[in-house]
Scaffold this active site. Structure first.
Site, mmCIF file in Angstrom:
data_model
loop_
_atom_site.group_PDB
_atom_site.id
_atom_site.type_symbol
_atom_site.label_atom_id
_atom_site.label_comp_id
_atom_site.label_asym_id
_atom_site.label_seq_id
_atom_site.Cartn_x
_atom_site.Cartn_y
_atom_site.Cartn_z
ATOM 1 N N SER A 19 0.783 -1.236 0.000
ATOM 2 C CA SER A 19 0.000 0.000 0.000
ATOM 3 C C SER A 19 0.815 1.287 0.000
ATOM 4 O O SER A 19 0.244 2.371 -0.077
ATOM 5 C CB SER A 19 -0.958 0.015 1.204
ATOM 6 O OG SER A 19 -0.255 0.036 2.421
ATOM 7 N N LYS A 54 -5.320 4.291 8.769
ATOM 8 C CA LYS A 54 -4.220 5.013 8.122
ATOM 9 C C LYS A 54 -4.446 6.517 8.167
ATOM 10 O O LYS A 54 -3.505 7.291 8.368
ATOM 11 C CB LYS A 54 -4.045 4.518 6.691
ATOM 12 C CG LYS A 54 -3.485 3.099 6.642
ATOM 13 C CD LYS A 54 -3.353 2.563 5.229
ATOM 14 C CE LYS A 54 -2.764 1.144 5.281
ATOM 15 N NZ LYS A 54 -2.628 0.549 3.943
#
Length: 353
Positions: A247, A292
């Site tokens: 990611s 996140k």
């Protein structure tokens, strides 16, 4: 003892019993929490540049281009207890997800960790390819052996990390080319593989054998698993320690572009983000967007680059003070940062969920 006192006593005992049972009752769930966030323009834990470029002119950078991570508790052999799961369900910073979301059935934690490491390696290579493609720097590919299947013709003759350069004399630079040539071979046919090992070129002739993939047709193979590896005209090292997964690709690409071009992509701002990246520069979705974003905001970020397929979830969970900027491609993300530096506000945004 009064009825009220007896009721309170019984309730207290039941709560205590429930607490004791809950603290020892493992459940098949995993707790996801905000993880570390690192500046791709800065240094790693060892004081070395997180993204280091050798053999090419680099330019001064400023600000932050942080990639974000998610940490977890639980998993096979280390399951969280019922109370931990219940606390996580009421904590906005934590997501409680079924165990198989992180650990597919029949996969051990070691296998999951190995896959995360492979994904990080591939993500870094894709990030380099995307950045250099964006900058119109010529790159080429080579075919490397990832693994050799035991008991198959190549076992003991070809090794992982060997570079395949020809099949029956036809030069190859991609896995697709090898697959196309092998598709023409019949079971029992001889195949001459030309490969490099330690810089030395070697040839070996193998006899194909049959395999039948689940749900597929029988085909001829020699038992090697291959991957495309990019050959870059200079060296890019990305050092993130034991962090895994794909990611951070977008943020790695942005850091490489920033270091290879004059000026500052961030304009000194604290930018964070997430997203996978393809060699062509397309940004893909990731997991754990809520955690996140929380990690990014806690670290000081004011702008968060968000894959378009994560937008709906991101809008619903956006922390105060964090602006979401939709990132569909590497080129689009660069243009958005340039617009931010120019004081423009007409940036691609995540639509309301």
């Amino acid at each position: 003892m009064s009825r009220r006192a007896a009721t309170l006593t019984l309730t207290s005992v039941l709560v205590l019993v429930f607490a004791l049972v809950g603290s020892f009752m493992p459940v098949p769930y995993v707790a996801l929490m905000p993880g570390p966030t690192s500046n791709t323009l800065g240094q790693n834990d060892k004081g070395q540049p997180l993204v280091k470029i050798d053999g090419r002119e680099v330019y001064p950078v400023s600000g932050n281009l942080n990639f974000t991570t998610v940490t977890y508790r639980g998993g096979p052999g280390a399951r969280i207890d019922l109370f931990t799961a219940l606390r996580g369900w009421i904590d906005d910073d934590v997501a409680i997800v079924p165990e198989e979301t992180i650990f597919p059935k029949k996969e051990t934690q070691e296998q999951v960790d190995a896959e995360n490491t492979r994904q990080m390696r591939d993500s870094q290579q894709n990030a380099e390819a995307a950045a250099l493609t964006q900058l119109k720097v010529p790159i080429s590919t080579q075919v490397l052996v990832d693994a050799v299947q035991k008991g198959k013709p190549a076992d003991g003759k070809i090794k992982p990390a060997d570079e395949i350069i020809a099949v029956d004399g036809a030069k190859v630079t991609s896995v697709a080319q090898v697959s196309e040539l092998m598709a023409k071979r019949k079971i029992g046919d001889p195949v001459t593989i030309t490969f490099k090992r330690g810089g030395a070129e070697q040839k070996i002739t193998l006899t194909t054998v049959a395999v039948r993939p689940p749900g597929g047709a029988e085909r001829a193979v020699v038992g090697i698993e291959l991957s495309d590896q990019y050959k870059f005209p200079f060296k890019v090292d990305i050092s993130v320690g034991d962090i895994g997964g794909p990611s951070a690709g977008l943020m790695f690409s942005l850091a490489i572009v920033d270091k290879l071009t004059p000026g500052s992509l961030t304009g000194g701002k604290f930018i964070a983000g997430t997203g996978t990246i393809t060699p062509e520069g397309k940004v893909g979705p990731i997991g754990g967007i809520q955690q996140k974003m929380i990690a990014a905001r806690q670290a000081g970020a004011t702008v968060f680059l968000t894959p378009k397929d994560n937008c709906a979830d991101a809008v619903d969970a956006r922390p105060d003070g964090l602006r979401l900027v939709r990132a569909d491609t590497l080129d689009g993300a660069i243009k958005s940062l340039e617009s931010l530096n120019a004081g423009k506000n007409d940036l691609p945004a995540c639509p309301a969920g």
